[in-house]
Design a protein around this motif. Structure first.
Motif, PDB file in Angstrom:
ATOM      1  N   ARG A  17       0.893  -1.190  -0.002  1.00 51.00           N
ATOM      2  CA  ARG A  17       0.228   0.005  -0.045  1.00 51.00           C
ATOM      3  C   ARG A  17       0.740   1.285  -0.030  1.00 51.00           C
ATOM      4  O   ARG A  17       0.530   2.070  -0.827  1.00 51.00           O
ATOM      5  CB  ARG A  17      -0.954   0.089   1.191  1.00 51.00           C
ATOM      6  N   VAL A  18       1.843   1.161   0.907  1.00 48.85           N
ATOM      7  CA  VAL A  18       2.796   2.457   0.938  1.00 48.85           C
ATOM      8  C   VAL A  18       3.624   2.408  -0.075  1.00 48.85           C
ATOM      9  O   VAL A  18       4.864   2.011  -0.044  1.00 48.85           O
ATOM     10  CB  VAL A  18       3.366   2.548   2.511  1.00 48.85           C
ATOM     11  N   GLY A  19       3.491   3.159  -0.986  1.00 51.43           N
ATOM     12  CA  GLY A  19       4.347   3.169  -2.279  1.00 51.43           C
ATOM     13  C   GLY A  19       4.701   4.649  -2.616  1.00 51.43           C
ATOM     14  O   GLY A  19       4.360   5.509  -2.061  1.00 51.43           O
ATOM     15  N   THR A  20       5.097   4.713  -3.842  1.00 50.40           N
ATOM     16  CA  THR A  20       5.361   6.160  -4.400  1.00 50.40           C
ATOM     17  C   THR A  20       4.113   6.872  -4.547  1.00 50.40           C
ATOM     18  O   THR A  20       4.280   8.302  -4.517  1.00 50.40           O
ATOM     19  CB  THR A  20       6.106   5.875  -6.164  1.00 50.40           C
ATOM     20  N   VAL A  45       0.230  12.114  -3.968  1.00 50.21           N
ATOM     21  CA  VAL A  45      -0.576  13.163  -3.104  1.00 50.21           C
ATOM     22  C   VAL A  45      -0.203  14.480  -3.503  1.00 50.21           C
ATOM     23  O   VAL A  45      -0.895  15.321  -3.484  1.00 50.21           O
ATOM     24  CB  VAL A  45       0.102  13.170  -1.524  1.00 50.21           C
ATOM     25  N   ALA A  46       1.022  14.358  -4.145  1.00 54.10           N
ATOM     26  CA  ALA A  46       1.696  15.848  -4.708  1.00 54.10           C
ATOM     27  C   ALA A  46       0.706  16.208  -5.944  1.00 54.10           C
ATOM     28  O   ALA A  46       0.313  17.136  -6.112  1.00 54.10           O
ATOM     29  CB  ALA A  46       3.066  15.890  -5.046  1.00 54.10           C
ATOM     30  N   ASN A  86      11.108   1.638 -11.694  1.00 51.71           N
ATOM     31  CA  ASN A  86      11.569   2.804 -12.551  1.00 51.71           C
ATOM     32  C   ASN A  86      11.658   3.989 -11.643  1.00 51.71           C
ATOM     33  O   ASN A  86      12.413   4.980 -11.917  1.00 51.71           O
ATOM     34  CB  ASN A  86      10.322   2.947 -13.504  1.00 51.71           C
ATOM     35  N   SER A  87      10.677   3.823 -10.540  1.00 49.82           N
ATOM     36  CA  SER A  87      10.808   5.151  -9.663  1.00 49.82           C
ATOM     37  C   SER A  87      11.963   5.208  -8.858  1.00 49.82           C
ATOM     38  O   SER A  87      12.550   6.123  -8.671  1.00 49.82           O
ATOM     39  CB  SER A  87       9.637   4.895  -8.774  1.00 49.82           C
ATOM     40  N   ILE A  88      12.599   4.124  -8.284  1.00 53.06           N
ATOM     41  CA  ILE A  88      13.724   3.745  -7.828  1.00 53.06           C
ATOM     42  C   ILE A  88      14.996   4.371  -8.404  1.00 53.06           C
ATOM     43  O   ILE A  88      15.654   5.169  -8.079  1.00 53.06           O
ATOM     44  CB  ILE A  88      13.858   2.445  -7.251  1.00 53.06           C
ATOM     45  N   THR A 138       6.978  13.642  -7.568  1.00 52.37           N
ATOM     46  CA  THR A 138       8.059  13.686  -6.727  1.00 52.37           C
ATOM     47  C   THR A 138       8.685  14.982  -6.598  1.00 52.37           C
ATOM     48  O   THR A 138       9.357  15.280  -5.187  1.00 52.37           O
ATOM     49  CB  THR A 138       8.968  12.411  -7.236  1.00 52.37           C
ATOM     50  N   ALA A 139       8.758  15.679  -7.689  1.00 58.79           N
ATOM     51  CA  ALA A 139       9.604  16.906  -7.617  1.00 58.79           C
ATOM     52  C   ALA A 139       8.883  17.912  -6.734  1.00 58.79           C
ATOM     53  O   ALA A 139       9.624  18.632  -5.818  1.00 58.79           O
ATOM     54  CB  ALA A 139       9.846  17.422  -9.060  1.00 58.79           C
TER      55      ALA A 139
END
Length: 468
Positions: free
Chosen positions: A71-74, A80-81, A164-166, A331-332
């Protein structure tokens, strides 16, 4: 193909699920007597009742941490951003709403997963939506469709997206080439998943509390340092949600934009009703020994994911004064906010958080897919193939643009969520009956236990050896 996938996603996420998940959450909230409010303390008791599993399954706490790993991922950082950018602060209020009703849905699906679980080929408990669709609804063909959709989404494509996010975060923060990151992540993943569900559970039990705790601690520090501004931020969230105050930046759409973006991002983040978390809920040895106890555990998972972790991201962004834009989102935006709070360390902290959030998601996602392979009769050979494919997707996802396949994963998840929602509504009488049994024993001052022989009419599809 892209046109077809986009059409399916529009149907699933624009119409069926955006309303279906809310409606089902409200239905279970009411029919179960507002269980997420009235029995909130019971969620903690069911988690802490036992910290040990046995040869048949994992502990309730381990089941919670594995589900939180997925559940707790990117989405808790970037998602949220994005919600704030497109919907304004009011989007966070609607994330709270969808999580609150989603707790009841999560309770229902995980209770069913416990009730209809079986012993797998390795002796360990196995279960989840595929099993309660086959054994409870007696629709094995539909269960097979669900299992395939889950394997495609959670076992393969989402793992490529997380990898890919990592890779992007580490390359941006430390300059390490993506293919090197991909190989490293795949190697770490292999060490864990080749140990099976018990190894995954031990890893999650250790890492997830540290990961989530460090992130929440950062948010607490930000709140303390900006305490005088917190009431204004909370008012902005509530006022913007109801159109009483416009967002400080150029968000269009007002109340509807806040509601739609908050609901969408909330559903993606907490996964309530998706049919994912029940796969690990079924593997737990419940304490008390009753199907409902794992329902309470997984309802708590939704609370932690959205009410705590997503809110932490939102508060840190809103207190930073960072202004979202087309260039500064996802993310930015979160990195910019934490850099404002903690200096250059903030950007590094987000990169580290993304690594842990995404890596644990890979591990949690894989555990769900393994249960579906077992349902389809894959056995040890099928599990070995799944592990190899999952590792290959991690490497591939690290070096490729994954937008198209991500859309395909959304369609697969939309299909499995639709099937799961139909199933749990059709089995809702069973959920209500099992819940009333648990609550009645609580009121009588007894430790709830479940014996299938005491419930005539529920025997069909239930393993009598497990619940004798």
């Amino acid at each position: 193909m892209n046109t077809i996938i986009d059409f399916l996603n529009n149907i699933f996420w624009g119409y069926i699920l955006i309303y279906g998940l809310i409606a089902v959450g409200i239905y279970f909230t009411v029919s179960l007597g507002f269980i997420q409010f009235r029995h909130f303390p019971e969620m903690f008791r069911c988690v802490t009742g036992s910290r040990s599993g046995d040869r048949d399954g994992i502990s309730p706490f381990q089941a919670l941490t594995v589900s939180l790993a997925s559940r707790v991922g990117t989405g808790n950082i970037a998602g949220v951003a994005v919600a704030l950018t497109l919907g304004g602060p009011g989007a966070i209020f609607w994330m709270w709403v969808v999580a609150t009703v989603g707790m009841a849905t999560a309770y229902a699906e995980s209770t069913l997963a416990q009730l209809y679980k079986v012993h797998g080929p390795d002796g360990m408990y196995r279960g989840g939506p595929a099993f309660y669709i086959a054994n409870g609804l007696r629709q094995p063909w539909l269960a097979a469709v669900f299992a395939v959709a889950l394997i495609l989404a959670f076992g393969m494509i989402f793992n490529a997206v997380q990898a890919n996010s990592i890779a992007e975060a580490i390359e941006g923060a430390f300059g390490v080439e993506k293919w090197i990151v991909g190989l490293g992540v795949a190697a770490l993943t292999a060490v864990i998943i080749f140990g099976g569900i018990p190894q995954i559970a031990r890893f999650a039990e250790f890492v997830v509390p540290f990961m989530a705790g460090a992130y929440l601690l950062a948010a607490i520090i930000v709140i303390i340092l900006n305490l005088s501004e917190v009431p204004g931020v909370l008012w902005a969230i509530i006022a913007n949600a109801f159109g009483l105050q416009e967002a400080a930046w150029g968000v269009t759409g007002g109340v509807m934009a806040a509601a739609l973006n908050g609901i969408k991002r909330g559903l993606f983040s907490n996964e309530a009703g998706m049919g994912s978390a029940p796969n690990i809920a079924a593997v737990a040895v419940p304490d008390p020994h009753h199907p409902s106890s794992q329902g309470f555990v997984q309802a708590l998972g939704v609370f932690i994911d959205t009410i705590l972790v997503c809110t932490a991201t939102a508060v840190m962004i809103l207190l930073s004064g960072a202004i979202p834009s087309a260039e500064l989102t996802g993310t930015a935006l979160t990195q910019s906010a934490l850099t404002e709070h903690f200096g250059s360390f903030g950007g590094v902290f987000v990169a580290i958080a993304i690594f842990f959030f995404a890596f644990t998601s890979i591990i949690g996602n894989y555990s769900y897919a393994e249960n579906s392979v077992v349902y389809l009769g894959g056995g040890r050979t099928g599990i070995l193939v799944l592990r190899c494919v999952a590792l290959a997707m991690v490497v591939w996802g690290s070096i490729q643009a994954v937008t198209t396949v991500f859309n395909f994963a959304d369609a697969s998840m939309g299909l499995m969520a639709t099937i799961n929602l139909i199933a749990i509504v059709l089995l809702s009488r069973t959920v209500i009956r099992v819940t009333r049994d648990y609550v009645a024993q609580l009121k009588a001052g007894r430790q709830p236990t479940f014996h299938i022989g005491d419930h005539p009419g529920l025997e069909q599809g239930v393993n009598r050896d497990i619940w004798k």
